[in-house]
Design an enzyme around this catalytic site. Sequence first.
Site, PDB file in Angstrom:
ATOM      1  N   ASN A  92       0.858  -1.196   0.000  1.00 38.13           N
ATOM      2  CA  ASN A  92       0.000   0.000   0.000  1.00 38.13           C
ATOM      3  C   ASN A  92       0.893   1.245   0.000  1.00 38.13           C
ATOM      4  O   ASN A  92       1.701   1.436   0.912  1.00 38.13           O
ATOM      5  CB  ASN A  92      -0.902  -0.033   1.247  1.00 38.13           C
ATOM      6  CG  ASN A  92      -1.845   1.152   1.306  1.00 38.13           C
ATOM      7  OD1 ASN A  92      -1.435   2.280   1.061  1.00 38.13           O
ATOM      8  ND2 ASN A  92      -3.093   0.902   1.640  1.00 38.13           N
ATOM      9  N   HIS A 100       0.920   6.331   1.676  1.00 33.18           N
ATOM     10  CA  HIS A 100       1.740   7.284   2.436  1.00 33.18           C
ATOM     11  C   HIS A 100       2.685   8.095   1.551  1.00 33.18           C
ATOM     12  O   HIS A 100       3.092   9.187   1.920  1.00 33.18           O
ATOM     13  CB  HIS A 100       2.566   6.561   3.496  1.00 33.18           C
ATOM     14  CG  HIS A 100       1.784   6.221   4.737  1.00 33.18           C
ATOM     15  ND1 HIS A 100       0.447   6.445   4.871  1.00 33.18           N
ATOM     16  CD2 HIS A 100       2.189   5.684   5.904  1.00 33.18           C
ATOM     17  CE1 HIS A 100       0.051   6.037   6.061  1.00 33.18           C
ATOM     18  NE2 HIS A 100       1.097   5.572   6.713  1.00 33.18           N
ATOM     19  N   HIS A 108      -5.752   3.434  -1.555  1.00 34.57           N
ATOM     20  CA  HIS A 108      -7.087   3.764  -1.067  1.00 34.57           C
ATOM     21  C   HIS A 108      -7.483   5.103  -1.674  1.00 34.57           C
ATOM     22  O   HIS A 108      -6.892   6.132  -1.340  1.00 34.57           O
ATOM     23  CB  HIS A 108      -7.048   3.852   0.464  1.00 34.57           C
ATOM     24  CG  HIS A 108      -8.385   4.087   1.099  1.00 34.57           C
ATOM     25  ND1 HIS A 108      -8.560   4.097   2.457  1.00 34.57           N
ATOM     26  CD2 HIS A 108      -9.611   4.336   0.566  1.00 34.57           C
ATOM     27  CE1 HIS A 108      -9.836   4.330   2.739  1.00 34.57           C
ATOM     28  NE2 HIS A 108     -10.494   4.485   1.608  1.00 34.57           N
ATOM     29  N   ARG A 146      -9.666   7.704  -1.291  1.00 30.86           N
ATOM     30  CA  ARG A 146     -10.650   8.223  -0.335  1.00 30.86           C
ATOM     31  C   ARG A 146     -11.535   9.256  -1.015  1.00 30.86           C
ATOM     32  O   ARG A 146     -11.129   9.905  -1.984  1.00 30.86           O
ATOM     33  CB  ARG A 146      -9.934   8.871   0.854  1.00 30.86           C
ATOM     34  CG  ARG A 146      -9.081   7.904   1.654  1.00 30.86           C
ATOM     35  CD  ARG A 146      -8.534   8.585   2.891  1.00 30.86           C
ATOM     36  NE  ARG A 146      -9.583   8.766   3.861  1.00 30.86           N
ATOM     37  CZ  ARG A 146      -9.787   7.975   4.922  1.00 30.86           C
ATOM     38  NH1 ARG A 146      -8.970   6.985   5.173  1.00 30.86           N
ATOM     39  NH2 ARG A 146     -10.786   8.197   5.728  1.00 30.86           N
ATOM     40  N   ARG A 176      -7.529  12.839   0.139  1.00 31.67           N
ATOM     41  CA  ARG A 176      -6.495  13.470   0.982  1.00 31.67           C
ATOM     42  C   ARG A 176      -5.093  12.968   0.659  1.00 31.67           C
ATOM     43  O   ARG A 176      -4.122  13.616   0.989  1.00 31.67           O
ATOM     44  CB  ARG A 176      -6.810  13.263   2.461  1.00 31.67           C
ATOM     45  CG  ARG A 176      -6.633  11.858   2.961  1.00 31.67           C
ATOM     46  CD  ARG A 176      -6.620  11.823   4.478  1.00 31.67           C
ATOM     47  NE  ARG A 176      -7.939  11.869   5.035  1.00 31.67           N
ATOM     48  CZ  ARG A 176      -8.301  11.159   6.118  1.00 31.67           C
ATOM     49  NH1 ARG A 176      -7.424  10.397   6.723  1.00 31.67           N
ATOM     50  NH2 ARG A 176      -9.520  11.217   6.586  1.00 31.67           N
ATOM     51  N   GLU A 187      -8.800   0.261  -2.957  1.00 35.76           N
ATOM     52  CA  GLU A 187      -9.691   0.329  -1.787  1.00 35.76           C
ATOM     53  C   GLU A 187     -10.610   1.532  -1.958  1.00 35.76           C
ATOM     54  O   GLU A 187     -10.132   2.642  -2.216  1.00 35.76           O
ATOM     55  CB  GLU A 187      -8.879   0.539  -0.507  1.00 35.76           C
ATOM     56  CG  GLU A 187      -8.015  -0.624  -0.117  1.00 35.76           C
ATOM     57  CD  GLU A 187      -7.200  -0.302   1.133  1.00 35.76           C
ATOM     58  OE1 GLU A 187      -7.403   0.757   1.757  1.00 35.76           O
ATOM     59  OE2 GLU A 187      -6.345  -1.116   1.471  1.00 35.76           O
ATOM     60  N   THR A 247      -8.189   3.797   8.171  1.00 25.80           N
ATOM     61  CA  THR A 247      -9.358   2.929   8.315  1.00 25.80           C
ATOM     62  C   THR A 247      -9.353   2.331   9.719  1.00 25.80           C
ATOM     63  O   THR A 247      -8.349   1.765  10.146  1.00 25.80           O
ATOM     64  CB  THR A 247      -9.296   1.799   7.258  1.00 25.80           C
ATOM     65  OG1 THR A 247      -8.951   2.375   6.005  1.00 25.80           O
ATOM     66  CG2 THR A 247     -10.626   1.091   7.146  1.00 25.80           C
ATOM     67  N   GLU A 291     -10.773  -9.430   3.580  1.00 26.53           N
ATOM     68  CA  GLU A 291      -9.490  -9.013   4.147  1.00 26.53           C
ATOM     69  C   GLU A 291      -9.709  -8.879   5.648  1.00 26.53           C
ATOM     70  O   GLU A 291     -10.484  -8.019   6.095  1.00 26.53           O
ATOM     71  CB  GLU A 291      -9.003  -7.697   3.552  1.00 26.53           C
ATOM     72  CG  GLU A 291      -7.662  -7.277   4.153  1.00 26.53           C
ATOM     73  CD  GLU A 291      -7.088  -6.004   3.539  1.00 26.53           C
ATOM     74  OE1 GLU A 291      -7.426  -5.673   2.389  1.00 26.53           O
ATOM     75  OE2 GLU A 291      -6.299  -5.348   4.244  1.00 26.53           O
ATOM     76  N   HIS A 337      -3.453  -4.421   7.868  1.00 31.36           N
ATOM     77  CA  HIS A 337      -3.553  -3.257   8.746  1.00 31.36           C
ATOM     78  C   HIS A 337      -2.651  -3.423   9.972  1.00 31.36           C
ATOM     79  O   HIS A 337      -2.818  -4.363  10.746  1.00 31.36           O
ATOM     80  CB  HIS A 337      -4.988  -2.958   9.218  1.00 31.36           C
ATOM     81  CG  HIS A 337      -5.195  -1.478   9.401  1.00 31.36           C
ATOM     82  ND1 HIS A 337      -4.724  -0.815  10.490  1.00 31.36           N
ATOM     83  CD2 HIS A 337      -5.758  -0.548   8.599  1.00 31.36           C
ATOM     84  CE1 HIS A 337      -5.013   0.469  10.356  1.00 31.36           C
ATOM     85  NE2 HIS A 337      -5.636   0.659   9.218  1.00 31.36           N
TER      86      HIS A 337
HETATM   87  N1  PXP Z   1      -5.795  -2.909   4.466  1.00 30.24           N
HETATM   88  C1  PXP Z   1      -6.693  -1.903   4.499  1.00 30.24           C
HETATM   89  C2  PXP Z   1      -8.111  -2.200   4.169  1.00 30.24           C
HETATM   90  C3  PXP Z   1      -6.300  -0.597   4.817  1.00 30.24           C
HETATM   91  O1  PXP Z   1      -7.209   0.398   4.820  1.00 30.24           O
HETATM   92  C4  PXP Z   1      -4.935  -0.351   5.099  1.00 30.24           C
HETATM   93  C5  PXP Z   1      -4.479   1.040   5.424  1.00 30.24           C
HETATM   94  O2  PXP Z   1      -4.739   1.903   4.390  1.00 30.24           O
HETATM   95  C6  PXP Z   1      -4.045  -1.424   5.039  1.00 30.24           C
HETATM   96  C7  PXP Z   1      -4.500  -2.694   4.744  1.00 30.24           C
HETATM   97  C8  PXP Z   1      -2.588  -1.230   5.287  1.00 30.24           C
HETATM   98  O3  PXP Z   1      -2.395  -0.915   6.629  1.00 30.24           O
HETATM   99  P1  PXP Z   1      -0.968  -0.379   7.104  1.00 30.24           P
HETATM  100  O4  PXP Z   1      -0.723   0.908   6.380  1.00 30.24           O
HETATM  101  O5  PXP Z   1      -1.145  -0.217   8.581  1.00 30.24           O
HETATM  102  O6  PXP Z   1       0.031  -1.433   6.743  1.00 30.24           O
END
Ligand code: PXP
Length: 256
Positions: free
Chosen positions: A6, A9, A42, A44, A48, A69, A100, A152, A192
């Site tokens: 992901n 960031h 994601h 959003r 953002r 996402e 999330t 997930e 997550h």
């Molecule tokens: N899965 C989902 C559904 C998420 O929303 C996120 C965070 O955007 C992640 C996984 C990844 O989480 P992390 O950034 O804490 O590794």
Amino acid sequence: MRLYINIDHVATVRQARMTIEPDPVRAAVLAELGGADGITVHQRIDRRHISPRDVELLMQTIRTGLNLEISSRERMVDFAVGVAPKAVTLVPESRQEVTTEGGLDLGAAEVRQSVATAIERLVDEGIRTSLFIDPDNEAIDHAAALEADAVELHTGEYANGSTSQEKADELGRLARAAEHAHDAGLAVHAGHGLTYENVVPVAALPRIEELNIGHSVVSRAIFTGLERAVRDMRTIVDAAPSRVARPGEWIHPIGF
Ligand code: PXP
């Protein structure tokens, strides 16, 4: 085990200055070079971090697959249908949250209705569907009834466990949920809060076939570069099954 990275960031840093760098599209290419099986972003509603421009360019650039996402709102599903990513993961979304915060509340009839409509449209377009849920049987049964392809499992409670007992309890919950989802015919993903330090027991759970990891990898990338950060995570995840004697008891493969 598929490892999806992901890269939200990276866009968050860009948006801190509302400028053009760092570019998440470049990050995606480096993540692929480091061994990612796919890229997750994601989109959003408030844009953002990731923007529609990013998603469109990612679709043209990456060689793996995009897991998009989104919330199940109609206009986000319209957007996903236009983009046609490999997979869509439906997530809950509220304006105030930093990230999330939990799984979809599939116990609520209006959430189920919105998710059902979204799944129907995505399936019509040949897009694989996944639902981000907490690791509990009721949510899994709803996901199966909604005919999602995958769930997930939210690993946040496991990641946030402050004692080894709490972590072991949450890992047990994830293991049981993964079995239950598999028995219900769902593919099982997890994500997550997973880090280099806590990923191994989750990656070793037999039914889990995909991990989504962002924060920890992008954080490490600030120091090591993204390609290396992804490769290190890849090494840990791939070695996980042989490293876990019992849940909670494991040896770190690259010695952190
Ligand atoms: N899965 C989902 C559904 C998420 O929303 C996120 C965070 O955007 C992640 C996984 C990844 O989480 P992390 O950034 O804490 O590794």
